[in-house]
Design a protein around this motif. Structure first.
Motif, PDB file in Angstrom:
ATOM      1  N   MET A  21      -9.067  -3.072 -15.029  1.00 14.36           N
ATOM      2  CA  MET A  21      -8.442  -2.124 -14.112  1.00 14.36           C
ATOM      3  C   MET A  21      -7.050  -2.658 -13.797  1.00 14.36           C
ATOM      4  N   ARG A  22      -6.078  -1.816 -13.877  1.00 17.07           N
ATOM      5  CA  ARG A  22      -4.722  -2.274 -13.602  1.00 17.07           C
ATOM      6  C   ARG A  22      -4.254  -1.737 -12.254  1.00 17.07           C
ATOM      7  N   LEU A  72       0.021  10.249  -4.532  1.00 13.01           N
ATOM      8  CA  LEU A  72      -0.762  10.340  -5.759  1.00 13.01           C
ATOM      9  C   LEU A  72       0.104  10.866  -6.896  1.00 13.01           C
ATOM     10  N   ARG A  73       0.899  11.870  -6.598  1.00 10.72           N
ATOM     11  CA  ARG A  73       1.769  12.445  -7.624  1.00 10.72           C
ATOM     12  C   ARG A  73       2.774  11.399  -8.100  1.00 10.72           C
ATOM     13  N   ARG A  74       3.294  10.611  -7.159  1.00 11.67           N
ATOM     14  CA  ARG A  74       4.273   9.603  -7.572  1.00 11.67           C
ATOM     15  C   ARG A  74       3.620   8.557  -8.469  1.00 11.67           C
ATOM     16  N   LEU A  75       2.403   8.197  -8.143  1.00 10.60           N
ATOM     17  CA  LEU A  75       1.691   7.233  -8.985  1.00 10.60           C
ATOM     18  C   LEU A  75       1.516   7.799 -10.385  1.00 10.60           C
ATOM     19  N   GLY A  91       0.825  -1.193   0.000  1.00  7.37           N
ATOM     20  CA  GLY A  91       0.000   0.000   0.000  1.00  7.37           C
ATOM     21  C   GLY A  91       0.860   1.244   0.000  1.00  7.37           C
ATOM     22  N   PRO A  92       0.291   2.453   0.066  1.00  6.43           N
ATOM     23  CA  PRO A  92      -1.134   2.737   0.198  1.00  6.43           C
ATOM     24  C   PRO A  92      -1.965   2.479  -1.061  1.00  6.43           C
ATOM     25  N   GLN A  93      -1.304   2.246  -2.195  1.00  8.02           N
ATOM     26  CA  GLN A  93      -2.123   1.933  -3.367  1.00  8.02           C
ATOM     27  C   GLN A  93      -1.927   0.453  -3.646  1.00  8.02           C
ATOM     28  N   HIS A  94      -2.814  -0.340  -3.105  1.00  5.53           N
ATOM     29  CA  HIS A  94      -2.713  -1.778  -3.281  1.00  5.53           C
ATOM     30  C   HIS A  94      -4.135  -2.310  -3.397  1.00  5.53           C
ATOM     31  N   PRO A  95      -4.404  -3.173  -4.368  1.00  6.43           N
ATOM     32  CA  PRO A  95      -5.797  -3.564  -4.590  1.00  6.43           C
ATOM     33  C   PRO A  95      -6.448  -4.264  -3.405  1.00  6.43           C
ATOM     34  N   SER A  96      -5.680  -4.907  -2.533  1.00  9.52           N
ATOM     35  CA  SER A  96      -6.367  -5.663  -1.493  1.00  9.52           C
ATOM     36  C   SER A  96      -6.249  -5.033  -0.115  1.00  9.52           C
ATOM     37  N   THR A  97      -5.854  -3.775  -0.023  1.00  9.07           N
ATOM     38  CA  THR A  97      -5.902  -3.144   1.293  1.00  9.07           C
ATOM     39  C   THR A  97      -7.209  -2.385   1.487  1.00  9.07           C
ATOM     40  N   HIS A  98      -8.127  -2.495   0.544  1.00  7.98           N
ATOM     41  CA  HIS A  98      -9.461  -1.907   0.687  1.00  7.98           C
ATOM     42  C   HIS A  98      -9.395  -0.417   0.980  1.00  7.98           C
ATOM     43  N   GLY A  99      -8.646   0.296   0.193  1.00  5.87           N
ATOM     44  CA  GLY A  99      -8.524   1.724   0.424  1.00  5.87           C
ATOM     45  C   GLY A  99      -7.058   2.090   0.548  1.00  5.87           C
ATOM     46  N   LEU A 120      -6.326   2.984 -13.795  1.00  7.97           N
ATOM     47  CA  LEU A 120      -5.568   2.539 -12.633  1.00  7.97           C
ATOM     48  C   LEU A 120      -6.561   2.140 -11.546  1.00  7.97           C
ATOM     49  N   LEU A 121      -6.368   0.966 -10.983  1.00  3.69           N
ATOM     50  CA  LEU A 121      -7.244   0.518  -9.898  1.00  3.69           C
ATOM     51  C   LEU A 121      -6.809   1.241  -8.626  1.00  3.69           C
ATOM     52  N   PHE A 122      -7.529   2.276  -8.311  1.00  2.44           N
ATOM     53  CA  PHE A 122      -7.018   3.172  -7.279  1.00  2.44           C
ATOM     54  C   PHE A 122      -8.209   3.891  -6.661  1.00  2.44           C
ATOM     55  N   GLY A 123      -8.632   3.416  -5.494  1.00  2.00           N
ATOM     56  CA  GLY A 123      -9.775   4.037  -4.847  1.00  2.00           C
ATOM     57  C   GLY A 123      -9.320   4.781  -3.612  1.00  2.00           C
ATOM     58  N   LEU A 124      -9.900   5.946  -3.376  1.00  2.00           N
ATOM     59  CA  LEU A 124      -9.510   6.700  -2.186  1.00  2.00           C
ATOM     60  C   LEU A 124     -10.601   6.656  -1.126  1.00  2.00           C
TER      61      LEU A 124
END
Ligand code: SF4
Lengths: 409, 161
Positions: free
Chosen positions: B61-62, B85-88, A31-39, B32-36
């Motif tokens: 979704m990647r 977010l910027r780094r992504l 994370g923090p951008q990881h598909p299975s951390t649910h957010g 991008l698979l990216f939820g906030l």
């Protein structure tokens, strides 16, 4: 904008073991951008091969300042923020907040409003469990579950939209009652749900409950004993899956839950599979409560008629000078709550959701604090993650059902 | 049926390279698979059975930014998240686009406070803003289609400059 802080291993000395400093074990960021951390959860993992030795959650990536924002608004306006806190359970948050305000200013809620609150809160619990089921199963690579669950979820969102005009952030429950009465189509829509959903739960069971892949990934994983749960303050389905029968709807009934006949499902095992079973059973019980509440839905007003705190109906404003003044006062200044503090808790899909309100006698809360279940439940991750494989950690995170908005606020 | 009908009996189509590229880009855009936050749930709804964004070539979704063309900023961006977010965004290969989904991402929404970035355009360049709190899945799909229109209008000459 501050840049990402670079951290050396030395800075982490107090968190990880000796071996990591010497380079024998590996440190990995999940994370923090990881598909299975649910957010946006970040976990710092210390790995020996594929085994997790240490797991350190780093939260706050979604810190929104909701509590501070609520303190800057009057009691009625602050409610809008509460939906956005635990966004899988907006109605439950509204309920917790409204009940706290009602306790503070001693407002009575009409019985019809209470029953409708229960129906909507239970539908929201169902909806939250659906999203949990879909995403947790997705983490275990069961793609079709996700599609089925989101199909069903739309029915519930339709009911929400019918009542309030919004799909998710309804703000429909207000201090003193509801925003307005439910429309006539409400009953048919809910009956339709009651008719179709039990069969659908059976379908999920057929897909997952005896599925060998599911059993391999979940049986005996992420064990927590009842005592450990209590020590960490873990509540909700996680606690009940560890054998502790604690559900605020039963133990401290609110909003008329004492009238309904339902079971509190528990399991003794305390692993990921037990949490899955408990939640599935809770979905059934929710439907049972909704059915009973709908069958004996009383008629009558849905808002308290104490116009010092609750806006008068729109129709009266045109004919009554007093109503006009009340309306004007409420929407310009708000109402002054008596000095004091209140704690009110409800059972959210994730556990005990509490609101602490402190009033200094003014129209705005002096301090408001949310006791959010996900935050406490998340604290148990380091304990559960010790010694499991990385793939199992994914299953464990899924089983906690964290909502990061709830954790970080 | 389908494309064969359009080909006539020669089996040849003529088009410009620009159009062909734009057509392929819009029909296979990988987000991008990216939820906030809350909006991410509606983004998931848009992807799921009822709204089915795969009708517009978006089913994939990647989770890795290095494989995606489109970033959907779904939710509020906190000050702690903004550099991430910027780094992504920096990791995504060109050409890349950004949709700012929801009021929070577009302008801070209801959260005008110390913690939330008042509009993600402070951090990354945004192509399409989608209003709503949360936007309905239809609104997101409309935002995506608006982006497609923009992509179709891209001229090579402008990009090279
Ligand atoms: S715009 Fe509304 S729904 Fe979307 S993240 Fe912000 S508060 Fe949540």
């Amino acid at each position: 904008m501050p840049d990402i802080q670079e951290v050396t291993v030395d800075d982490l000395k107090h968190l990880v073991s000796e071996k990591a400093i010497q380079g024998e074990t590996m440190l990995l960021n999940m994370g923090p951008q990881h598909p299975s951390t649910h957010g946006v959860l970040r976990l710092l993992l210390e790995l020996d091969g594929e085994t997790v030795i240490n797991c350190i959650p780093d939260i706050g990536f979604l810190h929104t300042g909701i509590e501070k924002n609520m303190e800057a608004k009057t009691y009625q306006k602050a409610e809008v923020m509460s939906d956005r806190l635990d966004y899988m359970n907006p109605v439950g948050n509204n309920l917790a907040y409204s009940m706290a305000v009602e306790k503070l200013v001693e407002l009575d809620v009409p019985v019809r409003a209470q029953a409708i609150r229960v129906i909507l809160a239970e539908l929201t619990r169902y909806q939250s469990h659906l999203v949990w089921l879909g995403t947790a199963a997705l983490d275990l690579a069961a793609m079709s579950m996700f599609l089925y669950c989101f199909r069903e979820r739309e029915y519930i969102l339709d009911v929400m939209e019918l009542c309030s005009g919004q799909r998710m952030m309804t703000t429909y429950i207000r201090p003193g009652g509801l925003w307005r009465d439910v429309p006539v189509e409400f009953e048919a829509a809910v009956r339709n749900i009651l008719k179709t959903f039990p069969k659908r739960i059976d379908e999920y069971e057929a897909l997952l409950t005896r599925n060998p892949l599911m059993l391999d990934r979940t049986l005996g994983i992420g064990r927590l004993t009842g005592e450990e749960c209590l020590n960490f303050g873990v509540t909700g389905p996680m606690l009940r899956a560890s054998g502790v029968k604690w559900d605020l709807r039963k133990t401290r009934p609110y909003s008329g839950y004492e009238q309904y006949d339902f079971e509190v499902p528990t399991r003794p095992e305390g692993d990921v599979y037990a949490r899955f079973l408990v939640r599935l059973e809770e979905m059934r019980q929710s439907l049972k409560i909704v059915e009973q509440a709908l069958n004996k839905l009383p008629m009558g007003p849905v808002r308290s008629n104490n116009f010092k705190f609750v806006p008068p109906p729109r129709s009266e404003i045109g004919v009554s000078m007093e109503a006009l003044i009340h309306h004007f006062k409420l929407w310009t200044d708000g109402f002054n709550a008596p000095k004091g503090s209140i704690y009110n808790a409800v059972e959210s899909p994730r556990g005990e959701l509490g609101v602490y309100l402190e009033s200094d006698g003014g129209p705005k809360p002096y301090r408001i604090h949310w006791r959010t279940p996900s935050f406490d439940n998340l604290q148990s991750i380091p304990l559960m993650a010790k010694g499991v494989l990385v793939a199992d950690l994914v299953a464990i995170i899924g089983s906690i059902d964290i909502v990061l908005g709830d954790v970080d606020r | 049926m389908g494309v064969e009908q359009k080909l006539g009996n020669m089996g040849v189509v003529t088009t410009t390279l620009e159009q062909a590229v734009a057509w392929s880009r819009t029909n296979a855009m990988w987000p991008l698979l990216f939820g906030l936050a809350c909006c991410a749930i509606e983004m998931m709804s848009a992807q799921a059975s009822h709204y089915d964004m795969s009708r517009f070539g978006m089913e994939l979704m990647r989770p890795s930014p290095r494989q995606s063309d489109l970033m959907i900023v779904a939710g509020r961006v906190s000050r702690k998240m903004a550099p991430v977010l910027r780094r992504l965004y920096d990791q995504m290969p060109e050409p890349k686009w950004v949709i700012s989904m929801g009021d929070c991402a577009s302008c801070g929404g209801v959260f005008n406070n110390y913690a939330v970035v008042q509009g993600v355009d402070e951090v990354v360049p945004v192509d399409v803003y989608v209003a709503g709190c949360p936007p309905r899945p239809e609104a997101l799909i409309h935002g995506v289609l608006t982006l497609y229109e923009k992509v179709r209008g891209i001229k090579f000459a402008d990009v090279q400059k």
